[in-house]
Enzyme design. Sequence first.
Site, PDB file in Angstrom:
ATOM      1  N   LYS A  44       0.811  -1.225   0.000  1.00  0.00           N
ATOM      2  CA  LYS A  44       0.000   0.000   0.000  1.00  0.00           C
ATOM      3  C   LYS A  44       0.845   1.276   0.000  1.00  0.00           C
ATOM      4  O   LYS A  44       0.473   2.255  -0.634  1.00  0.00           O
ATOM      5  CB  LYS A  44      -0.953   0.002   1.186  1.00  0.00           C
ATOM      6  CG  LYS A  44      -0.303   0.095   2.546  1.00  0.00           C
ATOM      7  CD  LYS A  44      -1.361   0.061   3.642  1.00  0.00           C
ATOM      8  CE  LYS A  44      -0.737   0.152   5.020  1.00  0.00           C
ATOM      9  NZ  LYS A  44      -0.085   1.424   5.272  1.00  0.00           N
ATOM     10  N   THR A  45       1.983   1.262   0.716  1.00  0.00           N
ATOM     11  CA  THR A  45       2.822   2.469   0.733  1.00  0.00           C
ATOM     12  C   THR A  45       3.370   2.758  -0.657  1.00  0.00           C
ATOM     13  O   THR A  45       3.453   3.912  -1.090  1.00  0.00           O
ATOM     14  CB  THR A  45       3.971   2.299   1.736  1.00  0.00           C
ATOM     15  OG1 THR A  45       3.431   2.008   3.034  1.00  0.00           O
ATOM     16  CG2 THR A  45       4.816   3.561   1.813  1.00  0.00           C
ATOM     17  N   ASP A 246      -3.801   7.446   4.917  1.00  0.00           N
ATOM     18  CA  ASP A 246      -3.392   6.052   5.110  1.00  0.00           C
ATOM     19  C   ASP A 246      -4.036   5.499   6.385  1.00  0.00           C
ATOM     20  O   ASP A 246      -4.442   6.261   7.267  1.00  0.00           O
ATOM     21  CB  ASP A 246      -1.863   5.996   5.224  1.00  0.00           C
ATOM     22  CG  ASP A 246      -1.312   4.587   5.081  1.00  0.00           C
ATOM     23  OD1 ASP A 246      -2.083   3.680   4.707  1.00  0.00           O
ATOM     24  OD2 ASP A 246      -0.111   4.391   5.336  1.00  0.00           O
ATOM     25  N   GLU A 247      -4.128   4.160   6.479  1.00  0.00           N
ATOM     26  CA  GLU A 247      -4.691   3.486   7.662  1.00  0.00           C
ATOM     27  C   GLU A 247      -6.064   4.064   8.021  1.00  0.00           C
ATOM     28  O   GLU A 247      -6.374   4.333   9.184  1.00  0.00           O
ATOM     29  CB  GLU A 247      -3.738   3.617   8.854  1.00  0.00           C
ATOM     30  CG  GLU A 247      -2.338   3.082   8.599  1.00  0.00           C
ATOM     31  CD  GLU A 247      -2.277   1.559   8.501  1.00  0.00           C
ATOM     32  OE1 GLU A 247      -3.334   0.910   8.601  1.00  0.00           O
ATOM     33  OE2 GLU A 247      -1.181   1.014   8.315  1.00  0.00           O
ATOM     34  N   GLN A 315      -8.083  -5.023   9.402  1.00  0.00           N
ATOM     35  CA  GLN A 315      -7.013  -4.661  10.326  1.00  0.00           C
ATOM     36  C   GLN A 315      -7.415  -3.511  11.238  1.00  0.00           C
ATOM     37  O   GLN A 315      -6.561  -2.808  11.780  1.00  0.00           O
ATOM     38  CB  GLN A 315      -5.749  -4.290   9.544  1.00  0.00           C
ATOM     39  CG  GLN A 315      -5.159  -5.449   8.747  1.00  0.00           C
ATOM     40  CD  GLN A 315      -3.834  -5.080   8.106  1.00  0.00           C
ATOM     41  OE1 GLN A 315      -2.823  -4.905   8.766  1.00  0.00           O
ATOM     42  NE2 GLN A 315      -3.845  -4.976   6.776  1.00  0.00           N
ATOM     43  N   ARG A 672       1.862 -10.661  10.357  1.00  0.00           N
ATOM     44  CA  ARG A 672       3.150 -10.010  10.611  1.00  0.00           C
ATOM     45  C   ARG A 672       4.298 -10.929  10.183  1.00  0.00           C
ATOM     46  O   ARG A 672       5.419 -10.469   9.991  1.00  0.00           O
ATOM     47  CB  ARG A 672       3.335  -9.683  12.089  1.00  0.00           C
ATOM     48  CG  ARG A 672       2.374  -8.697  12.720  1.00  0.00           C
ATOM     49  CD  ARG A 672       2.180  -7.469  11.908  1.00  0.00           C
ATOM     50  NE  ARG A 672       1.025  -7.628  11.020  1.00  0.00           N
ATOM     51  CZ  ARG A 672       0.742  -6.831  10.006  1.00  0.00           C
ATOM     52  NH1 ARG A 672       1.537  -5.825   9.715  1.00  0.00           N
ATOM     53  NH2 ARG A 672      -0.327  -7.041   9.255  1.00  0.00           N
TER      54      ARG A 672
END
Length: 888
Positions: A44-45, A246-247, A315, A672
């Site tokens: 995503k980044t 973001d997020e 998430q 993770r």
Amino acid sequence: MIEEPDMIQRSAGELLKGLNDRQAEAVRYQGPALLIGAGAGSGKTRVLTRRIAWILSQFGAWPSQILAITFTNKAASEMRERLGGLIGPVAERMWVSTFHSACVRILRRDGKAIGLRSGFSIYDTADSERLIKLIGRDLNIDLKRYTPRNILSHISDYKNNLQGWQTQLAEYAPDYRPGERGQQIAARFGNEEELYSVLYAEYEHRLAMANAVDFDDLIVRTVELLQKAPLVAQYYHRRFRYILVDEYQDTNHAQYVLMRELAGVGKGQADSGEGSATRAESRGEQADRPVGNSTVFAAGREGPAWITVVGDSDQSIYAFRGADIGNIRDFEKDFPGARTILLEQNYRSTQTILDAANAIIVKNEGRKPKKLWTALGKGEPIVGYAADNAQQEAAWIATEIARLRSEEDTPYSDMAIMYRANAQSRAVEEALINAGLPYQLVGGTRFYERREIKDALAYLHAIANPEDDVNMRRILNVPKRGLGDRAEAAASSYADLHGTSFWSGVEHVDEVAGVSTLTSKKMAVFRDLIRSLTAFGSEHDAKPSEIVAEVLEESGMLAELRKSTDPQDASRVENLSQLQSVAAEFEQKTPDASLAGFLETTALVADSDQLPGSGDDTGKVTLMTLHTAKGLEYPVVFLTGMEQGTFPHSRSLDDASELQEERRLAYVGVTRAKRRLYMTRAAVRAQWGQANEMLPSQFLDDIPDDLIDWKRKEAGFERMRGRWGLDDDDEFGGFEDGGDEDSFGGHAFGGSGFGSGSSRSTSRSRTGGGRSLGSSRRSYGSSGYGSHRGGGAWSSGGSSSRSGRVTTRRSTGGSAGGQGTNKAAAQPKSSGLSIRDFSLGDRVAHDQYGLGKVVDIQDKGHNSVLTVDFGSEGTKRLMLRLAPIEKL
């Protein structure tokens, strides 16, 4: 397109190179609202930074027109670095920051429009708690019953929901007047809402008097500014034409409103692209114009800013901080015509790890379907281990880490141990220390929370903002200069009488009746010190490191620590030296460095910011909670405490929405891991001074059997219980660690014990749904996963623990697991029903939950499980052979 100097021009082909089809579609999208549903590890980044570069090169935007919001300083720094590589030094002039940093910047510039002066202080949690204690003392509040942390939690909830103190006070305590001393209000409260409303009002009043804000205020006051100051709002509407967040799944209501206010989106529907163009043309303005093969948008385009949000509803794990998952779930409703693009290809983990994550999260209802996949291959199976207790679990993890390091040459920094709650770290830390393994604990006492650092920063805050009562009071007698409670009370009484700041009380303490000559002299020395430091700070504002050095020397802090014989004071001197180094580093990295700017960086630092960057070899294993781990990745991950009541947490077992959040947290934990994942559990865990028997986590039951390689399937006494009463064909008849009677007598209740070495007073317990009485495959059979009550499959004789969430039952046949264990007591009465007696939709009656309907059936032989919907009591998973039910 007007080019800004030092910006690297990138072609469309360069920006799309290396992207998959979905990523490229998200980068190119042309429209007012876009949701990028980015699964874990989906790049995503990379997509977000490429989209920003695309907007600049293909849409004709200027860097100054872009606002990119992240949630951590570390993420913002990474994004700026990537953008610098894409578009050059001009990236430094873009607003790429956290929500809070962006709001500080806005409030410093324009906060005066709502009465906030530019030199305002930012209170951290410790400052806020100190202020609440002062208020509680003045208002005669019982701070043992109503703790400062609890009070601040309620105030934070009000702020996150944009509930103003005026509204709360008008509804619950209209006759209270904030700031009026002598109001003894504690005794009259008829309900807690009235108490919290009064404390909220007084807290906000004193923040305003001190020209200070807390973290939540940074968002709330910016929303207030944009709503109450039309000219200020207009400035930012014209400035920010493209907003990227973001997020997004972690935003709360206040952040959601802030985004819309900055974008200029009204409370109604967002404008569609066609509507914007049509309105522009009708006004005779320049609309979007084609240039070559792309569409370039005029820099002065009217209408709301175009919004891109990136996030993953799977998430969303910060509801306890006020995050509202509805923000991302309802994005398409909030912005009609918005486009949603899902990124499902994972570049981080093996397919085995992703299959486990998919299997866990698919059980959540109401989510947008998404299934992660990878081209990295199947990878190694997940490794499972069932320990007798927390100490054995930790010891096994330490042994496995040592093996990975010695046999497979895995760096310690490639390994992380994650847990649901901080309390679980104790056993793990002890095991690592005993094994001589290096580790770092994330989430402990932060650098900026250490006493000597807080004292030094309090001086800096006081000279930057003398009206900051909390910090001025803190340093009054630091280092000790003979100004105790009486001196503080004298200055405070003057401030109360004249409605002014504590510092004003210091300056006029001579006018307070009853103050001794000695106290006046000592107060005058302190007053002169602050005046001198304030003048020095004003003259050297661009050199915070020099201000820090002056404060440490002139205040006497360093001199006091240096003459101390306490070994800890030597380390405190080193910490203060590090603070000066941090200030010097800030100067080097910040062109317009100032004392206020430095204080902002110290106030807004987060736990995750102390983590090493990707690829940095610290030579240490990392320990952290699952909430802290979000956004991070490690080649090897150990997920510990996979038990009902531990993970998922006991609080969630009777609440469907909280259980869904726990499932999302498990999904985050699993994803993770890049290469290898371990999942461990303890059959017995100490809670509230008792050793409680724990059911395996229902999340283990969600994962397909062929994905986990169990090194040990059952704890010692679970296996022995199987010998006493389980069917001969039970699939947990033997486990693979080579242990036999030794695992039962030595590990479970022997030397490792439960921390104290005692094994004779162990109580049998049921945490959130029943004892683990042997398992078939990995269903483990719970007698009602959803319950913490004293009922369930074997409720008689139960008693609640101090936590109110764990129900324990004492063994009646000798010590738990010992020679004298009563076999009959270990076997709850069977319901006498067979799984073949049930069909979906059958009605049943439960002794505790009442009437219910069967909604799922799992035929697992001896450990078959029914899932029953009991209406208002919720949906429960019941082990058929244990549950007190009757088929109707």
